[in-house]
Motif scaffolding. Structure first.
Motif, short mmCIF file in Angstrom:
data_model
loop_
_atom_site.label_atom_id
_atom_site.label_comp_id
_atom_site.label_asym_id
_atom_site.label_seq_id
_atom_site.Cartn_x
_atom_site.Cartn_y
_atom_site.Cartn_z
N ASP A 40 22.75 34.21 38.20
CA ASP A 40 23.91 34.10 39.08
C ASP A 40 23.47 33.83 40.52
O ASP A 40 22.91 34.70 41.18
N TRP A 41 23.70 32.59 40.98
CA TRP A 41 23.37 32.23 42.37
C TRP A 41 24.62 31.84 43.16
O TRP A 41 24.50 31.40 44.31
N THR A 42 25.77 31.99 42.56
CA THR A 42 27.02 31.71 43.27
C THR A 42 27.59 33.03 43.77
O THR A 42 27.98 33.88 42.96
N PRO A 43 27.63 33.24 45.07
CA PRO A 43 28.10 34.54 45.57
C PRO A 43 29.55 34.79 45.18
O PRO A 43 30.35 33.84 45.13
N PRO A 44 29.90 36.02 44.87
CA PRO A 44 31.29 36.30 44.53
C PRO A 44 32.21 36.01 45.72
O PRO A 44 31.84 36.24 46.87
N SER A 45 33.36 35.47 45.42
CA SER A 45 34.36 35.21 46.46
C SER A 45 35.14 36.50 46.67
O SER A 45 35.92 36.92 45.81
N LEU A 46 34.89 37.14 47.79
CA LEU A 46 35.43 38.47 48.04
C LEU A 46 36.71 38.40 48.84
O LEU A 46 36.86 37.57 49.74
N SER A 47 37.62 39.29 48.53
CA SER A 47 38.88 39.40 49.26
C SER A 47 39.01 40.81 49.80
O SER A 47 38.73 41.79 49.08
N PRO A 48 39.43 40.96 51.06
CA PRO A 48 39.57 42.30 51.63
C PRO A 48 40.56 43.17 50.86
O PRO A 48 40.48 44.39 50.90
N ASP A 49 41.48 42.53 50.13
CA ASP A 49 42.54 43.28 49.46
C ASP A 49 42.26 43.54 47.99
O ASP A 49 43.08 44.12 47.29
N VAL A 50 41.11 43.07 47.50
CA VAL A 50 40.79 43.22 46.08
C VAL A 50 39.51 44.03 45.94
O VAL A 50 38.50 43.72 46.58
N ASP A 51 39.54 45.03 45.10
CA ASP A 51 38.36 45.84 44.87
C ASP A 51 37.25 45.00 44.23
O ASP A 51 37.51 44.13 43.38
N VAL A 52 36.03 45.27 44.66
CA VAL A 52 34.87 44.56 44.12
C VAL A 52 34.30 45.38 42.96
O VAL A 52 33.94 46.55 43.16
#
Length: 704
Positions: A113-125
Motif C-alpha cells: 500500500d503506497w497510496t495514502p488514505p484519503s482522510l476526512s476530519p469528520d470520519v473516524d480512521v
C-alpha cells in the motif's frame, strides 16, 4: 477616553557605560537593559507593553476582524497527508478550538500500500492511534514547543522533546506506544532533533554549550542512567555547530559539523554506534559539503555536494569506504545554477537546485548522472521534498506552492513521472487563485546589479502601476536564506484590502546563487541595505506605490535590514515593522560570551579582532546610527523575553534611542516566548492580527 496623542511613552533611564575597542570609545546609555533579572528592566519592558497597548487600543476592533478573517479562512479541524513509514501511515490532526497539533498513525492496508488514505476530519480512521496530543502536554503552560519527535523503526517507541520556556532547550522523554506510559528515560537540556537508532536500542541527541551552540553528540542506551551516556563527538571550536542523524538507508549515523563557510561530516557504523567516527573529508576553511548514502552496483557510495573550486557547488560520487579516494563527477559546476542538496533513495536520487531565482527539483539517475527536472507552469513558485522516510518507495512526496496557489502535497510516480495531488491547503471563504496576480520585476541597484522583486496583488483593484496603492515590502537578505513564493492566509487580509505585497530579494540571500550571498555579507553587507532601498524606489518609480503608502517589514537578520534602511532612507517609508530585530549587532558581535556570537563572525566579520570590520559594522548597525534631526517613519519592534538568538535588549535599546531623537517608536515584548514568538496557532494568529492592524493603520487602509 485618552487620545493616543496625549499618551506619553516610557522613558528609559540613561545609565551611560563606555565601550572601548580599537581605540574607539562608545558611550551607551541603555546597555543596562541587558540585565534580564533586574526588576527595573522587567518593569521597563512591562511599561513598554502597556504603552503599546494603549497606543493601539483603538485598533482592537480591527485586530479582532483580522483574527476572525484568518480563523474563518482556515480549516481548523483538519488532517495532514499521511506519510508511510514501516507498517504505518503517520499524520497530524488539528482540532477546532485547540492551539496545538495532534500526532497520529493508522495501519497500512497491506505491505504494498503506497497510496495514502484519503482522510476526512469528520470520519473516524480505522485503527487510528493518537501518539501525542500537544494540547495535553501544553496544558497549564503559557508556552509550548516541541523540538524532537520520532517513532522507532519497529513502531513500538516514541521520543519527544518539549520546551516550556521558549529558550529552545528541550527535555527529552520516551513513550511506550502500546501502554501509553513514559519510560524512566528523561534527558533534560537537549537540542532539537534527537533520533532513535535503527534497532531502537539507543537515542542519539545533542546538547549546547553556554553560548547556545550545539557542540556535543551523545548516545543514550534506553534503560541506562543518563549519567552513563556516551559522548560520541565534541566540537571545541566555537565557530562550529554540531548535529547528527541517520541516513535514510539506516547504514550510517552522520555527524555534521558546520560553520557559515566550512563543513565536515563523520560517519559511524549504525550497527556499532560505539565505534569511532570516521571523517568523510577533513575540514578545510571555506569548503562546504554534504553527503547522502546510496548503494550502486552493490557498493556503498556517498554522493557529495561540495563547493571546493565550485562556487555554486558540484556533485561527485565517492566510495563510502574510501571517501578521500577517486571522485567521479556526477553534476559539474555550472555558474548560476546553485546546487542546494542531494537526497538518495535505493534506486534513484533527488537533487535540489536554484536557477533564475527559483527553487527546482530533479530526479537523479545513478546510472548516468542525468537529471530529470520536475516542471511547473507558474512564473513564480516554490518546490521541495517532504515526508519521504522510506528507503525504497515507488513515489516521491513533494510540496509545491506559489503566492497564489495554496500549499500542495503531491506524489510523483517514479515509473510514469505522473504527479498525483494528495492534498491542497484548504482556504475557506470562496478563495479563487484567479482573483490574484503575481509577477517578478527587477530593480537596478546603484552598482548596476539587477535585484529581483516578487509582487502579488488582488486583480479587482487593478494591476500594480494602474494606480498608487498601499504596499507592504518584505526583506531578509542574510545567511543565503531565500524568501520563496508561498501563499499566506493572513496575507489575504492585506490583499483583499487593496494592499500590494512585495518581496525584495536583496543580496545576502540565496535567490540568485552563491555569489548573491557573498555580495551581501561581511564587508559587502551594505549591499543588502542599499538593494532594499533601491527596490523601494523602483516600486515608487513604477507607480505601484508612494513613500507615504509603503511599510517595510523584516525579522531577525531582516530586522537589522529594517533598522539600517530606517537610517539610510527614512523618507521612503510610512512605517517599519521589525520582528525580533538584530539592531544592536555590533555590541552583540563584539561579545563572544553571548549566544552564537563566535559562529556569527563568519557571517558579519570579527569586529573584536579586526579594526576594519569594527569600523564597517559601526557604519551601518542601526542602534549606532540613530541620528537626531531625522524624520523617522513610524516603527513597531516586536521581541520576546526568552529569545536566545536575538536578545530582547537589542530592540529595547533601539526603541529607547529612537525616542531620544523624537521618533514614533513602539516596543512589544512577549514576556513568555522565544525567537519564534508566541506558541499556539490561535496565539500566533492574534499576534499577526496585531501587526497587520498596526500596518493598516500606518497605511491608512480603509475598511472594506
Amino acid at each position: 477616553m485618552t487620545s493616543s496623542a496625549s499618551l506619553q511613552p516610557p522613558v528609559a533611564d540613561r545609565r551611560p557605560t563606555v565601550r572601548t575597542f580599537h581605540g574607539d570609545d562608545v558611550v551607551d546609555a541603555y546597555e543596562w537593559l541587558r540585565a534580564k533579572d533586574d526588576p527595573a528592566v522587567i518593569a521597563h519592558l512591562e511599561a513598554e507593553n502597556a504603552y503599546t497597548q494603549s497606543r493601539t487600543a483603538h485598533l482592537e476592533p480591527l485586530r479582532e476582524r483580522i483574527f476572525q478573517e484568518i480563523k474563518g479562512r482556515t480549516r481548523e479541524t483538519d488532517l495532514s497527508v499521511p506519510a508511510r513509514r514501516g507498517d504505518w501511515w503517520y499524520y497530524g490532526r488539528t482540532v477546532e478550538g485547540k492551539q496545538y497539533g495532534i500526532q497520529c498513525r493508522a495501519p497500512l492496508a497491506s505491505p504494498d500500500d503506497w497510496t495514502p488514505p484519503s482522510l476526512s476530519p469528520d470520519v473516524d480512521v480505522p485503527g487510528e492511534q493518537v501518539l501525542l496530543d500537544a494540547n495535553v502536554e501544553a496544558d497549564g503552560h503559557e508556552f509550548f514547543s516541541m523540538g524532537s519527535f520520532e517513532v522507532s523503526n519497529d513502531g513500538a517507541l516514541m521520543l519527544y522533546g518539549i520546551d516550556l520556556e521558549g529558550d529552545e532547550r528541550y527535555t527529552l522523554r520516551v513513550r511506550d506506544l502500546a501502554s501509553g506510559v513514559d519510560l524512566d528515560d528523561v534527558i533534560p537540556g537537549t537540542f532539537a532533533g534527537a533520533s532513535f537508532s535503527p534497532d531502537g536500542r539507543f537515542i542519539v541527541y545533542s546538547t549546547v554549550d553556554d553560548a547556545w551552540r550545539p557542540d556535543t553528540v551523545w548516545l543514550h542506551e534506553l534503560g541506562a542512567p543518563v549519567t552513563s551516556d556516551a559522548r560520541l563527538f565534541h566540537e571545541p571550536d566555537e565557530r562550529f555547530w554540531v548535529g547528527a542523524g541517520f541516513t535514510r538507508s539506516d547504514r550510517y549515523l552522520v555527524i555534521e559539523v558546520g560553520s557559515s563557510i566550512t563543513s565536515e561530516e563523520w560517519l559511524v557504523d549504525a550497527a556499532d554506534l560505539r565505534s569511532a567516527p570516521s571523517v568523510v573529508w577533513p575540514r578545510r576553511e571555506g569548503v562546504e559539503y554534504e553527503t547522502s548514502h546510496a548503494v550502486v552496483d552493490g557498493e556503498d557510495v556517498l554522493y557529495v555536494l561540495h563547493n571546493d573550486g565550485a562556487l555554486d557547488f558540484e556533485l561527485v560520487r565517492v566510495a563510502a569506504a574510501d571517501p578521500l579516494g577517486a571522485r567521479e563527477t556526477v553534476i559539474p559546476h555550472r555558474p548560476g545554477v546553485r546546487l542546494l542538496g542531494v537526497s538518495c533513495f535505493r534506486d534513484w536520487g533527488v537533487i535540489g537546485y536554484r536557477r533564475e531565482g527559483l527553487a527546482r527539483l530533479g530526479l537523479l539517475s545513478y546510472a548516468d548522472g542525468s537529471v530529470d527536472e520536475i516542471g511547473f507552469d507558474e512564473p513564480l513558485y516554490s518546490v521541495g521534498t517532504g515526508g519521504n522516510p522510506e528507503w525504497a518507495p515507488p513515489v516521491l512526496r513533494i510540496a509545491y506552492g506559489s503566492f497564489v496557489t495554496p500549499s500542495t502535497v503531491a506524489d510523483l510516480d517514479i515509473a510514469t513521472r505522473s504527479l498525483m495531488v494528495r492534498k491542497q491547503q484548504p482556504v475557506l471563504g470562496g478563495y479563487d487563485p484567479e482573483d490574484y496576480g503575481q509577477e517578478r520585476v527587477w530593480a537596478t541597484a546603484a552598482d548596476g546589479t539587477l535585484v529581483p522583486i516578487s509582487v502579488v496583488w488582488k486583480r479587482s483593484f487593478g494591476s500594480p502601476g494602474s494606480s498608487v496603492r498601499p504596499l507592504h515590502l518584505y526583506g531578509y537578505g542574510s545567511y543565503e536564506h531565500s524568501i520563496d513564493p508561498g501563499l499566506s492566509i493572513a496575507r489575504l487580509s492585506e490583499l483583499d484590502r487593496g494592499v500590494v505585497f512585495a518581496v525584495a530579494h536583496v543580496r545576502g540571500g540565496g535567490e540568485m546563487g552563491r555569489a548573491w550571498y557573498e555580495d551581501g555579507k561581511m564587508l559587502a553587507k551594505r549591499n543588502t541595505f542599499t538593494d532594499f532601498v533601491d527596490a523601494a524606489r523602483h516600486l515608487i518609480s513604477l507607480g505601484y506605490t508612494s513613500a507615504d503608502r509603503m511599510v517595510a517589514e523584516g525579522g531577525s537578520a531582516g530586522g537589522l535590514l529594517m533598522g539600517a534602511v530606517a537610517n539610510l532612507a527614512p523618507e521612503l517609508f510610512a512605517g517599519i515593522l521589525a520582528d525580533v530585530p538584530f539592531v544592536d549587532a555590533l555590541t552583540s558581535i563584539l561579545d563572544p560570551s553571548l549566544p552564537l556570537t563566535v559562529i556569527e563572525w563568519d557571517e558579519w566579520g570579527d569586529p573584536l579582532h579586526d579594526a576594519d570590520v569594527y569600523a564597517y559594522m559601526k557604519s551601518y548597525t542601526p542602534y549606532e546610527n540613530v541620528r537626531a534631526g531625522v524624520a523617522y517613519p513610524r516603527i513597531l519592534a516586536v521581541t520576546s523575553l526568552n529569545d536566545t538568538r536575538v536578545l530582547y535588549v537589542e530592540p529595547a535599546k533601539w526603541v529607547a534611542r529612537l525616542r531620544e531623537v523624537g521618533a514614533d517608536a513602539m516596543l512589544k515584548c512577549e514576556m513568555v516566548a522565544g525567537h519564534g514568538g508566541v506558541s499556539g496557532r490561535y496565539n500566533s494568529w492574534r499576534e499577526r492580527a496585531f501587526e497587520l492592524a498596526w500596518l493598516f493603520d500606518v497605511l491608512g487602509v480603509a475598511e472594506r
